[in-house]
Design a protein around this motif. Sequence first.
Motif, short mmCIF file in Angstrom:
data_model
loop_
_atom_site.label_atom_id
_atom_site.label_comp_id
_atom_site.label_asym_id
_atom_site.label_seq_id
_atom_site.Cartn_x
_atom_site.Cartn_y
_atom_site.Cartn_z
N LEU A 182 0.85 -1.19 0.00
CA LEU A 182 0.00 0.00 0.00
C LEU A 182 0.89 1.24 0.00
N ILE A 183 0.71 2.09 -1.01
CA ILE A 183 1.48 3.33 -1.12
C ILE A 183 0.52 4.50 -0.89
N ILE A 184 0.82 5.30 0.11
CA ILE A 184 -0.05 6.42 0.48
C ILE A 184 0.66 7.72 0.13
N HIS A 185 0.02 8.51 -0.75
CA HIS A 185 0.58 9.78 -1.19
C HIS A 185 -0.11 10.92 -0.45
N MET A 186 0.68 11.87 0.02
CA MET A 186 0.14 13.03 0.71
C MET A 186 0.78 14.30 0.15
N ILE A 187 -0.07 15.27 -0.17
CA ILE A 187 0.40 16.58 -0.59
C ILE A 187 0.39 17.48 0.65
#
Length: 480
Positions: free
Chosen positions: A405-410
């Motif tokens: 699971l890859i979680i991207h956050m800006i």
Amino acid sequence: MERDSKRSLEEPAEKIPLEVIGDILSRVRIARDMIRASLTCKMWREAYCKHLHTLSFNDFDDRVYQELPTSDLEVLITTTIFQTPALRKLCIQIDDKHEFSAGSVVGWLMSARDNLSELFYKVRTSPSVNVLDICGRRKLETLTLGYYTIRGVEPSFQRFPSLTSLCLLCVTISIEDLNKLLLCVPKLERLELNTLFLQDPDEVGLPELTVKLCFLTLKTLLIEDIQGFEFRLEKCDIEYLRVIECAFDSFRVSDSQSLRRFRFSFSNARLLEIEEGDNLEILEIIDSHVSQSNLFPMKIQAPKLKSFRVWGLDNKLSMSFEGAGETVLDGSRLVLDLERTAVCSPQLTHLAIYCDYALCDLEHHNEGFSSLENVGVLEVGCEVLDGFWEWAEKVLRRCPNVRKLIIHMIIDKYKNLLPPLHYATTNTSRNKMLRKYHCEDLAERTSSAVEMMRKYPHLQVEFVYVYRYDRYDFLDDCLS
């Protein structure tokens, strides 16, 4: 003794074939450095004149060309090309600051054309030079025309019998001439259209036109920075299609059963349609605005689809889950239907979903819905925190066999943040409060992530934090 040792050191260099030396010089590419290297000795000079196969005059590589007077640069290029009759690859990319005489440029092309297999041409001349006529019916395999105007193309099926790759960069050409030109290239496999001016400057006030391409041998099509047209691609055995920084009224691909990879990035289209996806393996919609599409929800069968990336459908609308596990972009009614995707693409192994704006009205039902059982890598991301983890968890439930699971956050740099009203905003304390808010925001994101990870200890979880104003560079790195 000393003579023998000196002779033994010289002999290996003298035994190097001229063809090898010519290949070494060709790898230097920059003409000025190449000329200097050729003056090493008589043998290298002979190799330069008889076996040099690659030559480049590019003012991006060598700024000296910009400083030279046009007449001196013209003499340098003329002398060099005339001394190297074995050229197979020639690049002449000179800034518009220099305007060369048409007679000299015609001489360059006439001298090199018989053996040329690759030509990059970006030269300003007075009057214009017809490169297509000069280099036609030869061995040319790759042609790039930059900042060039094409008018009055005469159709001839065998005009470029060996050409397999064509790039038009900042070229002015009518749609009729574009289609005539493509008919002259019976073996074309790769076509790049970059910043085309498809209406002549003299023709003002024309309605929006339709660009229609039909080419059976085409394998790769790259389209960049084309604005305001209806684009149709028909009856092509195309495998790779990339659209970047374009704006179309509609973009349609039909009768192209060989399409394996489609990327639509940083672009706008009122209508986006792909009629057939039998061999589609990778589908990517990146930071684009689409009003209508048969991909949302999925209305085509894509049984071989392995990677599906919906990364920032930018129409400033909220996302929500509705009855059948759908993600709906309210207003435009674009629907990312996970159940439909599972049915149409049973081999999907990589799913990436990212949205720019708030998630609201989350509702989800699990009973009776298909799962994305083969998805092993799931990427999710959102610019806002409210509701994100609940939404991400519901997507995760639809992918029961996810391993990674890859979680991207800006995130915002603290100097660009707008803090809540209860924070002090006086000049003396602003930076201190923003740093504190920045840290609290990151802490809240991390705590929420850890809480969700405890529910799925078997997952390999990876976090990617990107500053808001660096997100486009990040996307470029991902897409390259």
